[in-house]
Design a protein around this motif. Sequence first.
Motif, mmCIF file in Angstrom:
data_model
loop_
_atom_site.group_PDB
_atom_site.id
_atom_site.type_symbol
_atom_site.label_atom_id
_atom_site.label_comp_id
_atom_site.label_asym_id
_atom_site.label_seq_id
_atom_site.Cartn_x
_atom_site.Cartn_y
_atom_site.Cartn_z
ATOM 1 N N LYS A 272 -61.830 -74.239 -14.293
ATOM 2 C CA LYS A 272 -61.425 -75.613 -14.237
ATOM 3 C C LYS A 272 -61.945 -76.644 -13.137
ATOM 4 O O LYS A 272 -62.579 -76.319 -12.229
ATOM 5 C CB LYS A 272 -59.795 -75.811 -14.043
ATOM 6 C CG LYS A 272 -59.438 -75.296 -12.727
ATOM 7 C CD LYS A 272 -57.877 -75.405 -12.295
ATOM 8 C CE LYS A 272 -57.601 -74.872 -10.989
ATOM 9 N NZ LYS A 272 -55.979 -74.965 -11.016
ATOM 10 N N ILE A 273 -61.788 -78.028 -13.473
ATOM 11 C CA ILE A 273 -62.320 -79.102 -12.808
ATOM 12 C C ILE A 273 -61.260 -80.056 -12.373
ATOM 13 O O ILE A 273 -60.634 -80.390 -13.379
ATOM 14 C CB ILE A 273 -63.463 -79.717 -13.429
ATOM 15 C CG1 ILE A 273 -64.970 -78.814 -13.832
ATOM 16 C CG2 ILE A 273 -63.958 -81.058 -12.512
ATOM 17 C CD1 ILE A 273 -65.852 -79.423 -14.346
ATOM 18 N N PHE B 83 -67.265 -71.268 -14.726
ATOM 19 C CA PHE B 83 -65.957 -72.031 -14.007
ATOM 20 C C PHE B 83 -64.569 -71.931 -14.956
ATOM 21 O O PHE B 83 -64.687 -71.893 -15.968
ATOM 22 C CB PHE B 83 -66.383 -73.524 -13.578
ATOM 23 C CG PHE B 83 -66.606 -74.417 -14.659
ATOM 24 C CD1 PHE B 83 -65.723 -75.012 -15.379
ATOM 25 C CD2 PHE B 83 -67.784 -74.319 -15.339
ATOM 26 C CE1 PHE B 83 -65.861 -75.780 -16.390
ATOM 27 C CE2 PHE B 83 -68.133 -75.315 -16.413
ATOM 28 C CZ PHE B 83 -67.173 -76.088 -17.084
#
Length: 195
Positions: free
Chosen positions: A27-28, A25
């Motif tokens: 970014k969050i 992933f």
Amino acid sequence: FTNLEMTGAYGAIANNGTYIEPISFTKIEDTQGRLILDNQPETTEVVSEQTAFIMKDILQELTNSRVVQPAQVENIATAGKTGTSGTSEYNTDSWFAGFTPYMTSAVWIGSDNPNITIDEIASYAVRFWGHIMRSMHEGYEPKEFEMPDEIVEAEVCTQSGKKPTSLCRQDSRGTVELEYFVKGTEPVEECDAHV
């Protein structure tokens, strides 16, 4: 090595010599769109873009062979390589890793149990990779690999790896081929295999 590591290695060739660390992933964000975690991959130049282009050309040529042709994505440059492991009688692993100008992927078919064998060398992985990649490329524009500066084409005698002479051209096996070279590495010494 893992399938993800293999994909990252081939991705370095596809990315013009730049290795991009495979990550799950980038970014969050929270429900308000605020960034909680930024996970940008690390990049490292592992070979020059010219060397990467030569590797692309070699791997693209492999996909023209009968065994690897099922991996080709129509109208889009496709490059890749098979791989197996096992014994001379039985294979326990079948690989195909490759890329197009749009994406890179690797397929492994095998078992952690060495007693489970595969009866066809790498054709399962090649056909599976081709099926998945053709599906993923639906709607994409035709595209070739871009040639960087400092690449030249030169004739080479396939018997000696040197500059062909008139004798090389007389060989009925067709031993003179046009190949890409990083400028300055093309053959200058004349063939001494044909005399």
